[in-house]
Design a protein around this motif. Structure first.
Motif, PDB file in Angstrom:
ATOM      1  N   TYR A   6       0.820  -1.205   0.000  1.00 47.87           N
ATOM      2  CA  TYR A   6       0.000   0.000   0.000  1.00 47.87           C
ATOM      3  C   TYR A   6       0.860   1.263   0.000  1.00 47.87           C
ATOM      4  O   TYR A   6       0.496   2.271  -0.619  1.00 47.87           O
ATOM      5  N   ALA A   7       2.000   1.226   0.694  1.00 44.10           N
ATOM      6  CA  ALA A   7       2.877   2.397   0.706  1.00 44.10           C
ATOM      7  C   ALA A   7       3.430   2.673  -0.686  1.00 44.10           C
ATOM      8  O   ALA A   7       3.525   3.830  -1.114  1.00 44.10           O
ATOM      9  N   VAL A   8       3.803   1.626  -1.414  1.00 40.45           N
ATOM     10  CA  VAL A   8       4.302   1.811  -2.778  1.00 40.45           C
ATOM     11  C   VAL A   8       3.227   2.437  -3.660  1.00 40.45           C
ATOM     12  O   VAL A   8       3.489   3.381  -4.422  1.00 40.45           O
ATOM     13  N   ILE A   9       2.002   1.938  -3.565  1.00 39.18           N
ATOM     14  CA  ILE A   9       0.926   2.462  -4.408  1.00 39.18           C
ATOM     15  C   ILE A   9       0.575   3.894  -4.005  1.00 39.18           C
ATOM     16  O   ILE A   9       0.403   4.770  -4.861  1.00 39.18           O
ATOM     17  N   ARG A  10       0.484   4.141  -2.708  1.00 37.64           N
ATOM     18  CA  ARG A  10       0.121   5.485  -2.244  1.00 37.64           C
ATOM     19  C   ARG A  10       1.148   6.534  -2.676  1.00 37.64           C
ATOM     20  O   ARG A  10       0.793   7.639  -3.071  1.00 37.64           O
ATOM     21  N   LEU A  27      -2.776   9.668   2.192  1.00 31.59           N
ATOM     22  CA  LEU A  27      -1.554   8.877   2.312  1.00 31.59           C
ATOM     23  C   LEU A  27      -1.471   8.110   3.629  1.00 31.59           C
ATOM     24  O   LEU A  27      -0.569   7.293   3.809  1.00 31.59           O
ATOM     25  N   GLN A  28      -2.406   8.370   4.542  1.00 37.94           N
ATOM     26  CA  GLN A  28      -2.367   7.715   5.843  1.00 37.94           C
ATOM     27  C   GLN A  28      -3.173   6.416   5.833  1.00 37.94           C
ATOM     28  O   GLN A  28      -4.229   6.345   5.205  1.00 37.94           O
ATOM     29  N   PRO A  29      -2.707   5.388   6.529  1.00 40.34           N
ATOM     30  CA  PRO A  29      -3.510   4.161   6.653  1.00 40.34           C
ATOM     31  C   PRO A  29      -4.861   4.473   7.286  1.00 40.34           C
ATOM     32  O   PRO A  29      -4.956   5.285   8.216  1.00 40.34           O
ATOM     33  N   ALA A  30      -5.894   3.849   6.781  1.00 46.58           N
ATOM     34  CA  ALA A  30      -7.250   4.125   7.260  1.00 46.58           C
ATOM     35  C   ALA A  30      -7.548   3.331   8.524  1.00 46.58           C
ATOM     36  O   ALA A  30      -7.260   2.134   8.595  1.00 46.58           O
TER      37      ALA A  30
END
Length: 413
Positions: free
Chosen positions: A49-53, A164-167
């Protein structure tokens, strides 16, 4: 993170790039196939998810660190390594050695770039505030322009940073009579202003979800149901109901209402039926497959409802931090196409509203073209309707997912 998880991350990202599948679906498939425990699944999700975000920022960094355009595998591994080193505080030695081991003939390049990123981490980060905001916050250029036009630069930056923050995980509680769950062991806390919701601060007991005691849902969705103002024994249509979260909210708000929940997709109707069964709502809700823009079933042709909830297909720009694929799937022309579909659905469903009834139009979009403009266009064509109430949730202001809803009343003749 173990080498096997980095390899799985690379393969998952490859499939995401090539197949067009949703990242969440690929994550679920990978976790199930590899039988990952919750800790490893979380680690896999965090990296992917960090790569995609941060994709646009990462590609900018790669362009400054690599002279020639890398091939797809090398670019993917550089994205993974850079996001771990510069944004996730990964262990430098493990990040470099395990990422390089996946690089094949590009081992030398990947090794050199990642080691340079370690040496120059602070100088690299110091350049970020000077980057164009859409690059810094990884927003596609066309989407950034729309946001600037509608929200201005400051609020657009706040929205981009929010995405950009985790939900967090919010749960709508749906407890059987006499059941009092152990809130302490579940690590949840109440959500001020939303008595039916809790926020998860740790692992949730599987029993809560399997027994239908809770349903994962952001509190922003409650607004549409509040506008609906369902009264006892009202006839209610939830026209685009899957996966069923708002249907559950309607049941909770008016247990004696006569509710029909429909969706156009057979697969989504299966999902809707299963969710409502698990939530113990299937006995009080009728379920049917219906595309409201196609030929209606005989039982629906003349049907009229006191309340209609129309949660239309939309761009999902209000829920990007949950649906991380959204910025990379949207195209500039999608907003106009969606508006046509949304207005067509609103026109069609309006004909099934009883006199003095309420139709609530809702989206999880932040875009005016899908929200206020659709409502304004509809009211301009239908003087027999009036706007009763309208609300929007702005993530950077309200602290929840973005949402819009408007209640339209059909005047009696």
């Amino acid at each position: 993170m173990a080498f096997a998880l980095r390899r799985s991350s690379s393969l998952l990202l490859r499939d995401w790039e090539q197949s067009g599948s949703f990242a969440a679906d690929l994550l679920e498939q990978t976790s199930s196939r590899l039988r990952l425990d919750p800790r490893d699944r979380a680690a896999l999700q965090r990296l992917v998810y960090a790569v995609i975000r941060h994709q646009r920022l990462l590609d900018h960094l790669i362009s400054t660190l690599v002279r020639d355009r890398p091939d797809a595998l090398t670019r993917r591994l550089l994205r993974m390594g850079l996001v771990e080193l510069l944004l996730l505080d990964g262990a430098p030695h493990a990040v470099v050695s395990e990422t390089v081991a996946l690089a094949g003939r590009a081992k030398g390049l990947v090794n050199a770039v990642l080691r340079r990123a370690i040496r120059e981490a602070d100088p690299i980060r110091s350049t970020w505030p000077e980057l164009p905001a859409d690059v810094r916050w990884s927003v596609p250029a066309f989407l950034w322009k729309r946001w600037i036009a509608q929200f201005g630069p400051d609020d657009s930056s706040k929205l981009a940073q929010w995405n950009l923050q985790p939900a967090p995980v919010y749960l709508r509680l749906h407890l059987p009579a006499g059941v009092t769950p152990d809130f302490g062991s579940a690590q949840v806390c109440p959500v001020p202003g939303f008595p039916s919701y809790v926020r998860a601060e740790g692992p949730i007991p599987r029993q809560w979800l399997e027994e239908g005691w809770a349903y994962a849902q952001d509190p922003s969705t409650q607004g549409a149901v509040n506008h609906l103002s369902v009264f006892p024994e009202a006839t209610v249509l939830d026209a685009c109901a899957a996966p069923g979260g708002k249907t559950l909210a309607i049941v909770q708000s008016a247990p004696d209402a006569r509710i029909l929940a429909t969706d156009q997709s057979a697969d989504r109707v299966v999902q809707l039926r299963e969710n409502l069964r698990r939530l113990r709502c299937d006995s009080v809700v009728k379920i049917a497959q219906q595309d409201w823009l196609e030929t209606l079933s005989p039982s629906l042709e003349s049907a009229r409802f006191d309340r209609i909830l129309l949660d239309v297909p939309c761009s999902n720009t209000g829920v990007i931090r949950r649906r991380i694929d959204v910025p990379w799937r949207l195209k500039p022309e999608d907003f106009g196409k969606l508006k046509v579909t949304q207005l067509s659905l609103l026109e069609r469903l309006a004909g099934h509203l009883a006199p003095n009834g309420l139709l609530v139009y809702s989206t999880c979009s932040l875009d005016r073209e899908e929200n206020e403009e659709v409502v304004e266009a509809f009211l301009g064509r239908h003087p027999d309707f009036r706007l009763v109430s309208q609300s929007s949730v702005k993530p950077w202001i309200d602290g929840f997912d973005g949402a819009f809803s408007a209640a339209l009343e059909k005047r009696s003749r």
